[in-house]
Design a protein around this motif. Structure first.
Motif, mmCIF file in Angstrom:
data_model
loop_
_atom_site.group_PDB
_atom_site.id
_atom_site.type_symbol
_atom_site.label_atom_id
_atom_site.label_comp_id
_atom_site.label_asym_id
_atom_site.label_seq_id
_atom_site.Cartn_x
_atom_site.Cartn_y
_atom_site.Cartn_z
ATOM 1 N N LEU A 211 0.847 -1.189 0.000
ATOM 2 C CA LEU A 211 0.000 0.000 0.000
ATOM 3 C C LEU A 211 0.883 1.240 0.000
ATOM 4 O O LEU A 211 1.991 1.228 0.534
ATOM 5 C CB LEU A 211 -0.906 0.027 1.234
ATOM 6 C CG LEU A 211 -1.663 -1.248 1.602
ATOM 7 C CD1 LEU A 211 -2.501 -1.009 2.856
ATOM 8 C CD2 LEU A 211 -2.537 -1.706 0.448
ATOM 9 N N LEU A 239 3.009 -1.298 4.110
ATOM 10 C CA LEU A 239 2.637 0.085 3.828
ATOM 11 C C LEU A 239 3.881 0.951 3.663
ATOM 12 O O LEU A 239 4.775 0.943 4.510
ATOM 13 C CB LEU A 239 1.772 0.638 4.971
ATOM 14 C CG LEU A 239 1.461 2.141 4.955
ATOM 15 C CD1 LEU A 239 0.598 2.506 3.756
ATOM 16 C CD2 LEU A 239 0.764 2.546 6.266
ATOM 17 N N VAL A 284 -3.657 4.594 -0.933
ATOM 18 C CA VAL A 284 -4.712 4.791 0.062
ATOM 19 C C VAL A 284 -4.600 6.220 0.574
ATOM 20 O O VAL A 284 -3.564 6.613 1.113
ATOM 21 C CB VAL A 284 -4.591 3.793 1.223
ATOM 22 C CG1 VAL A 284 -5.837 3.863 2.097
ATOM 23 C CG2 VAL A 284 -4.375 2.377 0.710
ATOM 24 N N LEU A 342 -10.254 -1.926 2.146
ATOM 25 C CA LEU A 342 -8.903 -2.390 1.843
ATOM 26 C C LEU A 342 -8.874 -3.903 1.625
ATOM 27 O O LEU A 342 -8.304 -4.391 0.646
ATOM 28 C CB LEU A 342 -7.952 -2.017 2.980
ATOM 29 C CG LEU A 342 -7.328 -0.621 2.920
ATOM 30 C CD1 LEU A 342 -6.684 -0.268 4.254
ATOM 31 C CD2 LEU A 342 -6.302 -0.544 1.800
#
Length: 387
Positions: A211, A239, A284, A342
């Motif tokens: 992400l 992430l 995101v 998600l």
């Protein structure tokens, strides 16, 4: 870019002129790069980290780093003195009292102080402004930026929602307001080999789902909610966080408290963020306030599926269609909703491909040459001789 009018000598005002400054700075830089093909561009900035053929750079001293509002006063006075003659027009991306073209990137102070308030709450808003030198100076600048004469003054905003806020706060400015969204450089989809190479360059895990979060202000852009949502995702989901390194410590502590520290990679500010788009599987952006959301458009230009707050929070979302070219969040602070969206996207490869293809199609409608041509038309209209 088409040549709609005469060559102009233009002064561009932006205190920080470098790619790590944020979306507003990247917007200004991209316009300068495009418009330098046709015009003589002079950039007046306190921090300069950019070089482009045909652009002249003028460094403004910084005798007052803090408080920021004092530095803003100094910068406005110094640039007024430096540009008061010798230019066809001044284009300001900053809070200044001068400049025939003003680009406003943030919600107006007056709107944030007073909108939706009445009675005592409205009085408190004004009292707060009148007793704060910082707010008083910002309001003074804001009013000056929006009080120019129609026909010889233009105020450019990045989204319809920002235009509406300015019209509410300053009704007399309506005739000067122009919506001009940010543009983007088209990149196209990334193949598997490019993704592996980018992850190796950034020292990320080669496998799994990656992400991407990009934001200069981690709090306002919703990083806390994203970190809280991450434990609900599979362990191979990691992430990347790109943005202001001074904020990392607080959010690294939050990641540690959630037991996900090893899955979060804080990369700091990057001059070139293209590799992070190549390394990521999706963006995101659960922002709490974005007048446009330039990072969303940039991610879409790289063929990334995007999850972004709805138009109440993010200007670009007014142009997007949920589950067609993006996934829109009803409430970016709702960790449960964010986790579910998600998880759904991570598990649905077909949806990822659909959104990625639609993202590129959307980005094609916002390429920088077309946006710069529109900006040039605004310049030419301001500089037309008075009949």
């Amino acid at each position: 870019m088409a040549a709609p009018g005469r060559r102009l000598r233009i002064a561009v005002l932006n205190r920080v002129f470098g790619p790590t400054g944020g979306g507003a700075e990247r917007y200004s830089i991209a316009l300068v790069e495009q418009l330098a093909q046709r015009h003589e561009i002079h950039v007046f900035a306190q921090q300069i980290d950019h070089h482009w053929s045909g652009v002249s750079y003028h460094r403004i001293p910084t005798p007052f780093v803090r408080p920021r509002w004092v530095n803003q006063l100094w910068y406005a006075a110094a640039t007024w003195w430096a540009t008061r003659r010798g230019f066809d027009l001044v284009h300001s991306h900053e809070n200044t009292w001068h400049g025939q073209v003003q680009t406003i990137h943030v919600m107006p102070v007056k709107y944030n102080l007073l909108h939706g308030r009445s009675g005592w709450a409205w009085c408190q808003g004004w009292l707060r402004a009148l007793t704060s030198p910082r707010l008083w100076v910002y309001l003074m600048f804001e009013r000056s930026r929006l009080s120019g004469r129609p026909g010889r003054h233009r105020v450019v905003v990045s989204s319809a929602s920002l235009r509406q806020a300015l019209a509410i706060a300053y009704p007399r400015s309506v005739r000067t307001l122009e919506v001009l969204t940010p543009g983007v450089q088209l990149a196209g989809s990334v193949d598997a080999a490019q993704r592996v190479a980018a992850r190796q360059e950034l020292r990320l895990p080669i496998g799994g789902t990656c992400l991407l979060f990009v934001g200069h202000d981690y709090g306002k852009k919703g990083l806390a909610a994203l970190l809280k949502a991450l434990p609900a995702l599979a362990a191979e989901v990691v992430l990347m966080v790109v943005g202001d390194p001074t904020q990392v410590a607080v959010f690294r502590d939050l990641a540690s408290s959630l037991g996900i520290a090893s899955r979060v990679y804080f990369l700091g500010s990057l001059k070139d963020i293209s590799p992070v788009y190549s390394a990521a599987d999706m963006l995101v952006h659960p922002t709490l306030e974005d007048t446009f959301g330039m990072v969303v458009l940039e991610a879409m230009a790289h063929g990334l599926p995007v999850i972004v707050s709805n138009e109440k929070y993010c200007g670009i979302s007014a142009l997007l269609v949920d589950r067609c070219n993006a996934l829109l969040l009803n409430d970016p602070e709702d960790v449960t909703e964010l986790s579910e969206v998600l998880n759904g996207l991570v598990r649905d490869v077909a949806l990822q491909q659909q959104l990625g293809q639609a993202a590129i199609a959307f980005a094609r409608l916002h390429d920088w040459p077309a946006i710069a041509a529109q900006q040039d038309l605004i310049y030419q209209s301001v500089c037309e001789p008075v009949a």
